[in-house]
Design a protein around this motif. Sequence first.
Motif, mmCIF file in Angstrom:
data_model
loop_
_atom_site.group_PDB
_atom_site.id
_atom_site.type_symbol
_atom_site.label_atom_id
_atom_site.label_comp_id
_atom_site.label_asym_id
_atom_site.label_seq_id
_atom_site.Cartn_x
_atom_site.Cartn_y
_atom_site.Cartn_z
ATOM 1 N N TYR A 32 -2.338 7.700 4.233
ATOM 2 C CA TYR A 32 -3.057 8.365 3.159
ATOM 3 C C TYR A 32 -2.286 8.277 1.852
ATOM 4 N N TYR A 43 -2.726 9.274 -2.579
ATOM 5 C CA TYR A 43 -3.464 10.132 -3.506
ATOM 6 C C TYR A 43 -2.995 9.874 -4.939
ATOM 7 N N TYR A 61 -2.985 12.067 -8.544
ATOM 8 C CA TYR A 61 -3.210 13.349 -9.203
ATOM 9 C C TYR A 61 -2.906 13.199 -10.690
ATOM 10 N N LEU A 109 -6.735 16.356 -8.121
ATOM 11 C CA LEU A 109 -6.894 15.098 -7.404
ATOM 12 C C LEU A 109 -7.905 14.202 -8.101
ATOM 13 N N VAL A 153 -7.781 6.904 2.522
ATOM 14 C CA VAL A 153 -7.373 7.262 3.887
ATOM 15 C C VAL A 153 -6.937 6.037 4.688
ATOM 16 N N SER A 172 0.856 10.577 2.501
ATOM 17 C CA SER A 172 1.075 11.408 3.682
ATOM 18 C C SER A 172 0.638 10.633 4.910
ATOM 19 N N PRO A 187 -3.266 13.275 9.280
ATOM 20 C CA PRO A 187 -3.140 14.627 9.840
ATOM 21 C C PRO A 187 -3.296 14.661 11.348
ATOM 22 N N ASN A 230 0.218 16.477 7.229
ATOM 23 C CA ASN A 230 -0.425 16.396 5.910
ATOM 24 C C ASN A 230 0.503 16.850 4.798
ATOM 25 N N GLN A 274 2.751 16.126 1.783
ATOM 26 C CA GLN A 274 2.655 15.026 0.829
ATOM 27 C C GLN A 274 3.993 14.759 0.158
ATOM 28 N N PRO A 301 -4.970 22.916 2.759
ATOM 29 C CA PRO A 301 -5.848 21.775 3.058
ATOM 30 C C PRO A 301 -7.308 22.121 2.785
ATOM 31 N N ASP A 327 -9.756 19.921 3.836
ATOM 32 C CA ASP A 327 -10.524 19.339 4.939
ATOM 33 C C ASP A 327 -9.543 18.789 5.957
ATOM 34 N N SER A 328 -10.075 18.127 6.960
ATOM 35 C CA SER A 328 -9.200 17.590 8.005
ATOM 36 C C SER A 328 -8.604 16.241 7.627
ATOM 37 N N TRP A 329 -8.938 15.760 6.436
ATOM 38 C CA TRP A 329 -8.472 14.446 6.016
ATOM 39 C C TRP A 329 -7.181 14.496 5.209
ATOM 40 N N GLY A 330 -6.557 15.643 5.172
ATOM 41 C CA GLY A 330 -5.238 15.704 4.538
ATOM 42 C C GLY A 330 -5.241 16.077 3.074
ATOM 43 N N LYS A 331 -6.432 16.207 2.460
ATOM 44 C CA LYS A 331 -6.461 16.576 1.055
ATOM 45 C C LYS A 331 -5.974 18.017 0.895
ATOM 46 N N LEU A 332 -5.211 18.239 -0.178
ATOM 47 C CA LEU A 332 -4.696 19.570 -0.471
ATOM 48 C C LEU A 332 -5.293 20.092 -1.770
ATOM 49 N N GLN A 333 -5.558 21.387 -1.796
ATOM 50 C CA GLN A 333 -5.950 22.069 -3.023
ATOM 51 C C GLN A 333 -4.718 22.816 -3.510
#
Lengths: 117, 111
Positions: A31, A33, A35, A45, A50, A94, A97, A104, A106, B92, B94-100
């Motif tokens: 994964y 990202y 930002y 983000l 993925v 990352s 998960p 997860n 990062q 997180p 969602d289950s896809w690893g994204k973080l808020q």
Amino acid sequence: NAGVTQTPKFRVLKTGQSMTLLCAQDMNHEYMYWYRQDPGMGLRLIHYSVGEGTTAKGEVPDGYNVSRLKKQNFLLGLESAAPSQTSVYFCASSTTPGTEIAKNIQYFGAGTRLSVL
Amino acid sequence: GQQVMQIPQYQHVQEGEDFTTYCNSSTTLSNIQWYKQRPGGHPVFLIQLVKSGEVKKQKRLTFQFGEAKKNSSLHITATQTTDVGTYFCAGPTDSWGKLQFGAGTQVVVTP
């Protein structure tokens, strides 16, 4: 082991110019990202991926495009830069998960400071 | 969508004093993470909390995850100049690893 490397570190653009920010990771992470960080707004983000060949929109994708042709690289493009895109850009990666929540976490690059005049 | 809020936004601390920063989520989280960003630097992972009511310590830093898994806190005792920076919490989405990420608490330490 360099981790996550971003190039360039600094850049100044004129309105309407284009550029590509490069992110490379050597941790074999699935994964990745992108930002942007603006004062008082935390990390937002832009796009994420993925896996190799996949990309998806994040919270603030307008004005940006991305590509993930190789697993270790994630490129962020600005086709026509605007002053509103003046920001600090961070790339992160990352592991998948899966069933292990700890995956997860990062890892961030050092950032690219972009000014659009 | 999920929102993660942090208070205070700024924290001015005298060296040697204690302080606490708080993180609140609009939804229940499977886990919460804390990151630290030094001035001019990048976010660096500090810790992850997974269990309801979990408490973890790292030297002078104490992290807590709320019983309902919707809030967390970071308490720093005997603040030092090395504690300067912005502390972010993240959950997180969602289950896809994204973080808020929360907007962060910027800590300034006065000697």
